[in-house]
Design an enzyme around this catalytic site. Structure first.
Site, mmCIF file in Angstrom:
data_model
loop_
_atom_site.group_PDB
_atom_site.id
_atom_site.type_symbol
_atom_site.label_atom_id
_atom_site.label_comp_id
_atom_site.label_asym_id
_atom_site.label_seq_id
_atom_site.Cartn_x
_atom_site.Cartn_y
_atom_site.Cartn_z
ATOM 1 N N GLN A 63 0.944 -1.267 -0.056
ATOM 2 C CA GLN A 63 0.168 -0.029 0.095
ATOM 3 C C GLN A 63 0.839 1.263 0.016
ATOM 4 O O GLN A 63 0.472 2.213 -0.532
ATOM 5 C CB GLN A 63 -0.777 -0.068 1.233
ATOM 6 C CG GLN A 63 -2.160 0.576 1.039
ATOM 7 C CD GLN A 63 -3.355 0.174 2.144
ATOM 8 O OE1 GLN A 63 -3.054 0.274 3.139
ATOM 9 N NE2 GLN A 63 -4.378 -0.549 1.546
ATOM 10 N N TYR A 85 5.752 0.767 4.014
ATOM 11 C CA TYR A 85 5.208 -0.278 4.586
ATOM 12 C C TYR A 85 5.864 -1.496 4.079
ATOM 13 O O TYR A 85 5.731 -2.693 4.446
ATOM 14 C CB TYR A 85 3.779 -0.355 4.774
ATOM 15 C CG TYR A 85 3.286 0.724 5.441
ATOM 16 C CD1 TYR A 85 3.796 1.263 6.535
ATOM 17 C CD2 TYR A 85 2.097 1.419 4.859
ATOM 18 C CE1 TYR A 85 3.320 2.334 7.054
ATOM 19 C CE2 TYR A 85 1.515 2.631 5.464
ATOM 20 C CZ TYR A 85 2.057 2.780 6.673
ATOM 21 O OH TYR A 85 1.843 4.244 7.070
ATOM 22 N N HIS A 128 3.181 8.335 4.397
ATOM 23 C CA HIS A 128 2.372 8.206 3.001
ATOM 24 C C HIS A 128 3.214 9.153 2.045
ATOM 25 O O HIS A 128 2.877 9.035 0.913
ATOM 26 C CB HIS A 128 1.219 8.791 3.159
ATOM 27 C CG HIS A 128 0.202 8.370 4.307
ATOM 28 N ND1 HIS A 128 -0.026 8.755 5.376
ATOM 29 C CD2 HIS A 128 -0.314 7.013 4.165
ATOM 30 C CE1 HIS A 128 -0.686 7.912 6.200
ATOM 31 N NE2 HIS A 128 -0.992 6.693 5.655
#
Ligand SMILES: Cc1ncc(C[n+]2csc(CCOP(=O)(O)OP(=O)(O)O)c2C)c(N)n1
Ligand SMILES: [Mg+2]
Length: 742
Positions: free
Chosen positions: A468, A472, A517
């Site tokens: 994602q 990660y 992110h």
């Protein structure tokens, strides 16, 4: 003579029935079976002795042995030779017993060649001492304890998926995956995660035919595992059939082992076989066990020798101690003869030979595969209608759709990729169109996702998992480095991991802030031997590069990371709001791995007369080398420079590994000045590799580099302080343009 060797001989010579450790004979007199077990165990034992002798002679390089664990031979005897096995480094008894089931096998030679690092060793060519063999369904493992469990679980799940999808799979539909590991390894988060994945998957009703074999010798090097811990941890897990067996009591261990394997084969559900063992001779030849264990405890283990236990059974069935000893000595003599025969065997002789299996690259064949895949797609545009320009996300979605349509081996999975269609909609509608057997959500565990990908590749599928966010991937990165990329190296390409790992990443996204992110760390991927790292910036490249990666997986079993710049997913405009200049039509079939794209000159600025050579055909003044978000940023800067009379060409690397060295050198030489525009970090970022390529390639002109700060990325607007900006790029470009005359 090793004290264990003398102890075995002395105990045999004494009357076994008087030893106070008489063992129940098996129900039926299957003496051939018991002799087979003894032979596997004794072969493994002698190989351990010989390994240490060879090391002392300077001919052997590996002394971690299986002594004390040899009852794991019964696991092979209970399984089938076609059951894929991913083995602990102490599963020597298993390996020999598996070889007994396949005619023409040469387990003694295999193991000797492995520990001597010889080129003819059948699986790794001597690159590492592993248990593995192409004909024995033994898939070699690395030394990183527990790292093979995600792959093993992935294989058990994927075998079924492959059969269900009608894909050719080298493992039979009723196969059982055998995966062994140590007691300390059972505590590793990788093992805990993988076992959890098996249970969670089985809980959903999916078949997970795997037997976890925990070879419990009570130690992890010097650290004792508390008595009872393994049973406490795994003895009562819902959905995990737990079976205990004592390796020093083979007569009673056998039915338990058989029960575990048969249960998994019939029920298609996971089982945990807790095989109690002892460990003789310390962790490895170099481990002075006496520094952390009491002599009397070491001595006491001798009484639990699985070989003596099997010998007792043989004697209880009528064999004499002399018969057993004779067989024991014959095996040693056979090993000595093999050692002699290997005296002049060669080791790999050059870097090229060592590296040969790392990455197969056949660009011509990959291009053919792309064409074949494309021929399978339905006609997408009506005649007379021109194809639609797309965003990066739309283009990746369409390319995935096309791949899923063209090749039934392709599966797409990850967190939220199914019903939701991905956090950014990149996999939208694919699950509905291609079915949940091929496009599906996984557990929230990146190790499990990559493990499933690794297992799926071994099952004949072409996995395209999604991670994602780049941040990660890092917690699971060893599944790519230690497992995926190294498997062809340790198996001479016999077992591979064809896979395209899509990873959303890099900075500048406005929707979702903060470091995790917007992570821009790719150094950890760029140094993995053989791994391809693709980073498309524009829609047309994204589709073509994804096809290339998939075709390379199909053709050359290539393992790729496909790094998708999140901030560009939905970007439509380039220079001005509404210009739609960042949309593109998918027109190229594919992009060869390691070939860059060049934007020769900036788009002319509407209504502004530019000085200098902006509209002429004269060569550009400087080359901006970039990738990802840096490409549109550089193009915008180039346009501003053009207005001021400086012509800059922009090279998009497209491939971060291997770098397009030839193309970037040619572009650099064509202008004589280079500005590297690198959105990754100043230290360890991609730009370092580009500078190295320029310098090593003999480029002598001025080089400037702008990059992001050595920082994590701030939440919200303050991220701009640490991420590379267009102002910095422009400033550096102007300085560079001013350096002397070309
Ligand atoms: C991830 C990882 N950490 C550390 C090591 C170093 N190491 C090798 S074997 C070992 C102990 C393993 O113990 P166990 O799982 O009980 O297996 P055993 O050697 O006892 O059979 C350690 C710490 C390793 N190989 N991998
Ligand atoms: Mg142990």
């Amino acid at each position: 003579m090793h004290p264990l060797d003398s102890y075995f001989r002395d105990s045999l010579t004494a009357d076994l029935s008087d030893s106070g450790r008489a063992i129940a004979a098996p129900e039926s007199d299957k003496s051939a079976w018991w002799w087979g077990l003894f032979e596997a165990q004794a072969t493994s034992r002698h190989l351990d002795f010989v390994a240490r002798e060879l090391q002392q002679e300077g001919r052997g390089f590996y002394t971690i042995g299986s002594a004390g664990h040899e009852s794991n031979a019964m696991v092979a005897m209970a399984a089938r030779a076609s059951d894929p096995a991913l083995l602990h480094y102490r599963s020597g008894g298993f390996y020999v017993a598996r070889a007994q089931q396949v005619s023409g096998s040469t387990p003694i030679r295999d193991v000797l060649q492995g520990l001597m690092g010889l080129a003819d060793e059948p699986i790794a060519g001597g690159r590492h001492k592993v248990f593995g063999h192409p004909d024995l369904a033994v898939i070699p493992q690395t030394s990183t304890i527990a790292s093979h469990l995600p792959r093993a679980v992935g294989l058990s799940i994927a075998m079924h998926r492959a059969h269900r999808l009608g894909v050719d799979c080298e493992w039979p539909s009723d196969a059982v995956v055998v995966c062994s590991f140590g007691d300390a390894s059972a505590n590793h988060s990788t093992a805990a995660g993988a076992i959890n994945t098996a249970l969670a998957t089985a809980f959903r009703g999916l078949p997970v035919p795997i037997v976890f074999v925990c070879e419990d010798n009570g130690f992890g090097i010097s650290v004792p595992t508390p008595a009872g811990w393994i049973e406490a941890a795994y003895g009562s897990r819902p959905g995990l059939a737990y079976v205990a067996a004592d390796g020093s009591d083979p007569a009673n261990a056998w039915p338990a082992i058989l029960k575990a394997i048969d249960f998994v084969r019939e029920q298609r559900r996971p089982a945990f076989l807790h095989l109690r063992t002892v460990r003789f001779g310390g962790h490895a030849g170099s481990d002075a066990e006496i520094s952390y264990r009491k002599p009397r405890d070491i001595q006491a283990d001798y009484g639990r020798d699985p070989l003596l236990a099997t010998a007792s059974c043989l004697c209880a069935m009528g064999a004499s101690a002399a018969d057993v000893l004779a067989r024991y000595d014959d095996i040693r003599a056979e090993i000595d003869r093999e050692v002699d025969g290997l005296r002049n065997d060669r080791r790999l002789g050059s870097a090229a030979e060592v590296m040969a299996p790392i990455a197969l690259r056949r660009p011509g064949r990959v291009a053919e595969t792309v064409r074949t895949l494309r021929n399978m797609r339905p006609e997408q545009t009506e005649p007379g209608h021109s194809p639609k320009p797309r965003t990066l996300a739309e283009s990746i979605n369409a390319a995935l759709d096309e791949l899923l349509t063209a090749d039934r081996r392709v599966i797409v999975f990850g967190e939220d990729v199914g019903a939701k269609g991905g956090v950014y909609g990149v996999t939208a509608r694919l699950a509905r169109k291609h079915g949940r057997a091929r496009v599906f959500d996984t557990l929230l565990d990146e190790q499990a996702i990559l493990g499933l990908g690794l297992g799926a590749g071994l099952a004949g599928l072409i996995p395209i998992p999604e991670v994602q966010y780049l941040a990660y991937l890092h917690n699971a990165e060893d599944q790519l480095r230690g497992e995926g990329a190294s498997l062809p190296f340790f198996s001479r390409g016999r077992f591979c991991n064809p896979m395209v790992v899509r990873v959303a990443g890099l900075g500048y996204q406005k929707g979702f802030g903060g470091h995790f992110h917007n992570d821009n760390a790719v150094a950890v991927l760029r140094d993995i031997p053989g791994l391809v790292v693709a980073c498309p910036a524009r829609a047309d490249d994204a589709a073509a590069m994804l096809r290339t990666c998939a075709a390379a997986a199909i053709t050359d079993a290539t393992l790729s990371v496909f790094l998708e710049p999140i901030a560009l997913y939905h970007q439509r405009d380039l220079y001005e709001p509404g210009d739609q200049a960042w949309l593109a039509v998918d027109h190229d079939d594919h992009v060869p791995i390691g070939r860059a794209r060049i934007y020769l000159r900036p788009e002319p600025v509407e209504g502004r007369a530019s000085r200098g050579s902006a509209h002429s055909t004269a060569p550009a003044d400087l080359t901006m080398i970039s990738f990802g978000n840096g490409v549109p940023m550089s193009l915008r800067v180039a346009r501003r420079l053009a207005a001021a009379g400086t012509v800059a060409q922009v090279l998009d690397l497209r491939w971060l590994a291997p770098l397009p060295v030839e193309d970037l050198l040619a572009a650099a030489r064509s202008t004589g000045r280079v500005l590297i525009v690198d959105e990754t970090r100043h230290s360890g970022g991609v730009g370092e590799g580009v500078i190295t390529a320029l310098v090593e390639g003999g480029f002598e002109g001025p080089i400037q580099r702008v990059a992001s700060q050595d920082s994590f990325v701030h939440l919200g607007t303050a991220a701009e302080h640490v991420l590379l900006s267009e102002d910095e790029i422009e400033k550096a470009a102007r300085t560079l343009a001013e350096i002397g005359e070309r």
